[in-house]
Design an enzyme around this catalytic site. Structure first.
Site, PDB file in Angstrom:
ATOM      1  N   HIS A  18       0.838  -1.212   0.000  1.00  0.00           N
ATOM      2  CA  HIS A  18       0.000   0.000   0.000  1.00  0.00           C
ATOM      3  C   HIS A  18       0.871   1.261   0.000  1.00  0.00           C
ATOM      4  CE1 HIS A  18      -3.086  -2.656   2.290  1.00  0.00           C
ATOM      5  NE2 HIS A  18      -3.491  -2.567   1.032  1.00  0.00           N
ATOM      6  N   LYS A  42     -17.394  -6.735   7.731  1.00  0.00           N
ATOM      7  CA  LYS A  42     -16.079  -7.345   7.586  1.00  0.00           C
ATOM      8  C   LYS A  42     -15.380  -7.391   8.949  1.00  0.00           C
ATOM      9  CE  LYS A  42     -12.345  -7.169   4.157  1.00  0.00           C
ATOM     10  NZ  LYS A  42     -11.742  -6.368   3.086  1.00  0.00           N
ATOM     11  N   ARG A  91      -1.752  -6.105  -8.117  1.00  0.00           N
ATOM     12  CA  ARG A  91      -0.711  -7.099  -7.873  1.00  0.00           C
ATOM     13  C   ARG A  91      -0.718  -8.025  -9.079  1.00  0.00           C
ATOM     14  NH1 ARG A  91      -3.032  -7.530  -1.886  1.00  0.00           N
ATOM     15  NH2 ARG A  91      -4.825  -7.271  -3.217  1.00  0.00           N
TER      16      ARG A  91
END
Ligand SMILES: Nc1ncnc2c1ncn2[C@@H]1O[C@H](COP(=O)(O)OP(=O)(O)OP(=O)(O)O)[C@@H](O)[C@H]1O
Ligand SMILES: [Mg+2]
Length: 158
Positions: A18, A42, A91
């Site tokens: 990040h 979450k 990624r």
């Protein structure tokens, strides 16, 4: 004219991946707002407030970076902040499908807002918050994967 971009995510917690995206974004934009999504269902390791506090400490030297949280639709939030740009990190291939779907949905909701993808450094491309948390929970060494501030806080949780 000031170009402001929003970098949204869970950041539970911030990793070197990040941080790499934030640093790269500062080369392209005048101001970067890193925004922690409030995601009620979450289950997280750190509260949103803890995540924001850690990132403020990590990025304290960067006058052009702002850290805050948001909830609701991303595009509404981006508009509220007077921005037209969302930054997302990429990624490997596993990110692509999800990011592609989200970008297309956001574009449908807000055609004036665009998403810009930044490719991470090769040394960070396998790092995810989830895997760092798993390693830490099992007693593995996470130094170098997360900023020192985060490693310190994770040690107090595990
Ligand atoms: N190592 C990395 N390199 C580049 N981009 C990354 C990296 N890790 C996360 N990102 C990107 O940062 C944004 C925010 O991601 P998010 O908060 O979901 O982090 P995450 O590491 O994927 O966490 P989780 O494992 O909880 O999903 C996303 O666009 C994600 O693709
Ligand atoms: Mg993720």
């Amino acid at each position: 004219m000031t170009r402001t971009a929003i970098y949204p995510g869970s950041f539970d917690p911030m990793t070197m991946g990040h941080l790499n995206i934030v640093k790269r974004s500062l080369e392209v934009f005048d101001q970067v707002i890193v925004s922690v999504l409030r995601h009620p269902e979450k289950q997280a390791m750190f509260t949103v407030e803890e995540r924001v506090a850690m990132m403020r400490e990590i990025l304290a030297g960067e006058a052009r970076v702002e850290i805050e949280s948001f909830d609701g639709l991303l595009v509404d939030y981006v508009r509220r902040r007077g921005s037209h740009t969302v930054i997302r990190g990429l990624r490997a291939v596993q990110d692509f499908e999800y990011e592609f779907q989200m970008t297309m949905m956001n574009r449908r909701l807000a055609p004036d807002i665009d998403t810009v993808f930044m490719m991470t450094d090769e040394e960070y491309f396998y790092i995810a918050s989830r895997t760092v948390k798993e390693v830490a929970a099992l007693g593995g060494d996470i130094s170098g994967l997360v900023p020192e501030v985060v490693a310190r806080e994770m040690r107090t949780k595990c």
